[in-house]
Design a protein around this motif. Structure first.
Motif, PDB file in Angstrom:
ATOM      1  N   THR A  19      29.837   0.877 -12.845  1.00 30.53           N
ATOM      2  CA  THR A  19      30.662   0.630 -11.520  1.00 30.53           C
ATOM      3  C   THR A  19      31.969   0.673 -10.750  1.00 30.53           C
ATOM      4  N   ARG A  20      32.173   0.193  -9.895  1.00 26.60           N
ATOM      5  CA  ARG A  20      33.883   0.259  -8.818  1.00 26.60           C
ATOM      6  C   ARG A  20      33.883  -1.425  -8.582  1.00 26.60           C
ATOM      7  N   TYR A  21      33.874  -2.299  -9.333  1.00 30.38           N
ATOM      8  CA  TYR A  21      34.256  -3.522  -8.875  1.00 30.38           C
ATOM      9  C   TYR A  21      35.771  -3.883  -8.699  1.00 30.38           C
ATOM     10  N   GLU A  22      36.637  -4.491  -7.236  1.00 28.38           N
ATOM     11  CA  GLU A  22      37.507  -5.475  -7.765  1.00 28.38           C
ATOM     12  C   GLU A  22      37.348  -6.650  -8.445  1.00 28.38           C
ATOM     13  N   GLU A  23      38.481  -6.929  -8.496  1.00 28.06           N
ATOM     14  CA  GLU A  23      38.008  -8.871  -9.501  1.00 28.06           C
ATOM     15  C   GLU A  23      39.320  -9.715  -8.891  1.00 28.06           C
ATOM     16  N   VAL A  24      39.278 -11.188  -8.796  1.00 28.30           N
ATOM     17  CA  VAL A  24      40.399 -11.682  -8.325  1.00 28.30           C
ATOM     18  C   VAL A  24      40.063 -13.017  -9.484  1.00 28.30           C
TER      19      VAL A  24
END
Length: 287
Positions: free
Chosen positions: A190-195
């Motif tokens: 699944t597409r997740y952005e991360e910081v």
């Protein structure tokens, strides 16, 4: 072999004067919002974000937090991130949020994720954090995760996942075996952005954040220090802490479409999912 190109970004520590470090519609991770707020006793910070659900997390100190007409008092019981479990308040998108410091000072982290539906505010108490410890000293992968927004409260949140991660012991690897989550591929990824915001104990510690898009790519590698922020839009992203230092990172992971994070492991290293103790339990906690 693919050529090296810049991806993600590293923001070294600076005095952000309580202004967002990763603002809405960021050029690298537009799904994510991140602000670091420092308050003295009696001081308040107010915000309202359309289109982003948020979690106000006490890294240190105690605050009263109002979300529209709901007031949550005595949030936070620890001196710093090395001193106990996190406390937080979830705020729905569009809510008017006021954070007021009731201790001598407070170290506050505000994590946000893009979402479409306004849910209900709720408190996450220190004893509510969902914890998992895995890896081993022998494999240099010993790690503890304290989930603040995750599987345990999935029915109360949108696609915002918030955790605190620690390398257990002095030095070692995290985010290993290397994995990515940048493509929607049904039940495979699944597409997740991360910081991340990193912290080290002692605070002169340092580490390295690796980013590479395809399994045969090279770099970039970022030199991370205390309060470094890394934004990850795509690619594999393992990191490592130097010997003699404990590493912490505040993690914000936001899904584009899915509430469940499904990771894809680098095929070169995937076999270590089966050899590092507890990795499979860690993976389950994100689903």
């Amino acid at each position: 072999m693919s050529e090296t190109h810049i991806m993600g970004k590293h923001i070294p520590a600076y005095d952000n004067k309580n202004e967002p470090i990763i603002d809405v519609n960021d050029d690298t991770t537009p799904l994510i919002y991140f602000n670091q707020v420092f308050l003295e006793k009696g001081e308040s910070y107010q915000y309202q974000l359309d289109g982003y659900e948020t979690a106000v997390v006490l890294a240190g100190g105690t605050c009263s937090i109002s979300v529209d007409d709901k007031v949550f008092t005595d949030i936070g019981r620890r001196k710093n991130v090395w001193d106990g479990n996190p406390a937080a308040v979830y705020a729905p998108l569009g809510a008017s949020v006021t954070v007021t410091c009731t201790s001598e000072n407070a170290d506050v982290m505000i994590a946000g994720g893009r979402y479409e539906e306004a849910l209900e505010a709720f408190e996450v108490k220190p004893e509510d954090s969902d914890q998992v410890q895995y890896g081993s000293d022998d494999t240099k992968t010993h790690r503890k995760i304290k989930h603040i927004l995750g599987q345990k409260n999935a029915d109360k949140r949108g696609r915002l996942l918030v955790s605190e991660l620690f390398t257990v012991g002095a030095g070692g690897w995290s985010g290993f075996p290397a994995h990515k989550h940048d493509t929607e591929r049904g039940t495979d990824e699944t597409r997740y952005e991360e910081v991340y915001q990193f912290r080290f104990n002692p605070d002169q510690g340092f580490g390295a954040q690796f980013l590479y898009e395809h399994e045969d790519d090279l770099g970039p590698v970022y030199h991370i220090k205390n309060r470094s922020v890394i934004a990850i839009d795509k690619g594999y992203h393992p990191c490592v802490a130097a010997p003699g230092y404990e590493m912490y990172y505040f993690t914000i992971i936001v899904g584009e479409h899915s509430k469940s994070l499904i990771q894809h492991f680098d095929p070169h290293h995937e076999y270590q999912v089966h050899t590092i103790p507890g990795i499979k339990d860690m993976i389950k906690k994100f689903k």
